[in-house]
Write an enzyme that holds these catalytic residues in place. Structure first.
Site, PDB file in Angstrom:
ATOM      1  N   SER B  50      42.567 -20.195  42.914  1.00 57.98           N
ATOM      2  CA  SER B  50      42.451 -18.824  43.505  1.00 57.98           C
ATOM      3  C   SER B  50      43.116 -18.675  44.623  1.00 57.98           C
ATOM      4  O   SER B  50      42.649 -19.283  45.592  1.00 57.98           O
ATOM      5  CB  SER B  50      41.172 -18.141  43.389  1.00 57.98           C
ATOM      6  OG  SER B  50      40.672 -18.053  41.978  1.00 57.98           O
ATOM      7  N   GLU B  51      44.178 -17.925  44.769  1.00 55.72           N
ATOM      8  CA  GLU B  51      44.977 -17.935  46.121  1.00 55.72           C
ATOM      9  C   GLU B  51      44.121 -17.598  47.302  1.00 55.72           C
ATOM     10  O   GLU B  51      44.731 -17.806  48.621  1.00 55.72           O
ATOM     11  CB  GLU B  51      46.476 -17.571  46.038  1.00 55.72           C
ATOM     12  CG  GLU B  51      46.326 -15.873  45.606  1.00 55.72           C
ATOM     13  CD  GLU B  51      46.593 -15.515  44.339  1.00 55.72           C
ATOM     14  OE1 GLU B  51      45.940 -16.503  43.521  1.00 55.72           O
ATOM     15  OE2 GLU B  51      46.991 -14.570  43.921  1.00 55.72           O
TER      16      GLU B  51
END
Lengths: 231, 222
Positions: B50-51
């Site tokens: 998840s960035e």
């Protein structure tokens, strides 16, 4: 030793009209809630705010938006906020959208003394118009300048009196790079510890980047509560 | 959302899951791509990035497990899997830009025959922002776009040239729709698979550029 301030209003009292401020957080996670509330009370105007998002209508940076304190908002995604849309359409608010990785690296570079860098993000898109593109090994890259701010408002889980900070889970997000890139970094922490009480091996932000600390209790509002049934 | 629409999304997500190999690092975009995670079998080891700063994103929490400091890039509350790690956003995009992510699966509005992707901006509508998409399309080793084959007016979304402003130029490797799987190759768009209920002619009729169709195109593939 770094000053530990006891009032949020006092913690931000040198932030004046027209200041450029980095505000940590991703969505509502890891935002310096009480420092934002103090900025609202101080009613300082014409602010340039750099933050990944702009809060929601009634919380976080949305409060400053509602109070007409923001002149320019720089972020990567601002879609959670109706008032944002209204002010952009009416011309009251200037918005600059930057790819998230570029935003992060511009801030990181700002704190690290790197004036500019090349990145592939945005090549061939509207954001590359009238910008310097350079080719390395056959691939095009966009020149991006670093960013610093007059003030950085960050939130950490733990801070010690040397200014060392430890973040919790995904509340880390933009906070460490913003802490390093603000000329004055104010850290809102959930817990203050004596020097030596935090393990030096576990520090995320070394105290050199932090100018003052303040302890506060956060609401930690949840933007999108998603759950599953017991497996 | 009608149940037909939901089933169509599920079908695309299920097919997209097959693009993920064992022992890989994967970034899933917001929206339909997030559904792909629901179809990863337990015997496959996949680390989801998840960035916002997490490797090892787990399922949604139970009500007791909810932690307001733990979200994915869509700002949804999540959990972590064993062996997860947290990091800041600069680090997150260093691992994206530095080509450490094996596969990125994103949504799309339009794709051109040379792999240009448009998925962030509709002129005349308020622009909400590109988030991390412009970085991710250049960083992942393989970029897969999942979307409906046609828009709500039944017009092609796979075009000779995108009309909408681009997210990235020449960045897409594979397109998966409710009707077909198509690869972007130096020679042009190559039809790989056709979904149940569609013919080769159906796919070409709803795809603006000419498709390369070799004998080994798989029919009734999903």
């Amino acid at each position: 030793m770094k000053p530990v301030i006891s009032s949020f209003d006092e913690a931000i009292q040198d932030i004046g009209d027209g200041a450029t401020i980095f505000v940590g957080g991703f969505g509502l996670v890891g935002i310096p809630e009480n420092l934002i509330l103090a900025l609202k009370r101080a009613n300082v105007k014409d602010l340039t705010i750099v933050s990944n998002n702009c809060g929601i209508d009634d919380w976080g940076l949305g409060l400053l938006l509602e109070n007409m304190q923001i002149k320019k908002m720089v972020g990567s995604y601002v879609g959670e906020n109706k008032e944002f849309e209204r002010q952009v359409l009416s011309g009251e608010l200037e918005a600059e959208l930057i790819p998230q990785g570029t935003l992060a690296e511009r801030i990181r570079a700002g704190g690290a003394g790197i004036p500019a860098f090349y990145t592939p993000a945005g090549v061939g898109t509207p954001i590359a118009e009238e910008r310097e593109v350079r080719t390395f090994d056959g691939k095009d890259y966009l020149l991006e300048k670093s960013m610093t701010a007059d003030f950085s408002l960050v939130r950490a889980a733990k801070g010690d009196k040397m200014g060392n900070l430890i973040y919790n889970k995904t509340a880390r997000n933009f906070n460490p790079i913003m802490a390093a890139a603000g000329r004055v970094t104010i850290a809102e922490v959930e817990g203050i510890f004596e020097s030596g009480d935090l393990d030096p091996d576990q520090i995320h932000t070394p105290g050199i980047y932090v100018q003052r600390l303040i302890q506060g209790k956060q609401e930690k509002r949840i933007e999108k509560l998603t759950t599953r049934k017991e497996a | 959302m009608t149940s037909d629409k939901a089933m169509q999304r599920e079908k695309i997500a299920k097919r997209a899951e097959k693009e993920i190999s064992d022992d890989s690092y994967v970034n899933l975009g917001i929206g339909m791509p997030t559904l792909v995670a629901n179809f990863i079998p337990e015997n496959k080891t996949v680390v989801l990035q998840s960035e916002n700063g997490l490797l090892g994103t787990g399922p949604f929490p139970t009500e007791e497990e909810v932690d307001p400091d733990l979200i994915n890039a869509g700002k949804e509350t999540v959990t972590t899997v064993k062996g997860a790690s947290y990091f800041d956003n600069a680090e997150s995009f260093a691992m994206i830009r530095g080509q450490h992510i094996d596969v990125a699966i994103l949504g799309g509005m339009e794709i051109s025959e040379n792999g240009d992707l448009a998925n962030w901006m509709i002129p005349g509508k308020v622009v909400k922002g590109m988030g991390g998409a412009m970085d991710i399309v250049h960083g992942a080793k393989r970029v897969i776009v999942i979307m409906d084959h046609v828009n709500k007016n039944e017009e092609p979304k796979i075009l000779k040239a995108c009309k909408l402003p681009l997210t990235g130029a020449g960045v897409v490797n594979r397109i998966i729709t409710d009707r077909a799987v198509i690869d972007i190759t130096p020679e042009g768009l190559k039809l790989i698979q056709v979904a149940q209920g569609y013919t080769l002619e159906d796919i070409q009729a709803t795809t603006e550029p000419d498709l390369i169709m070799e004998e080994n195109v798989e029919l009734n593939a999903f």
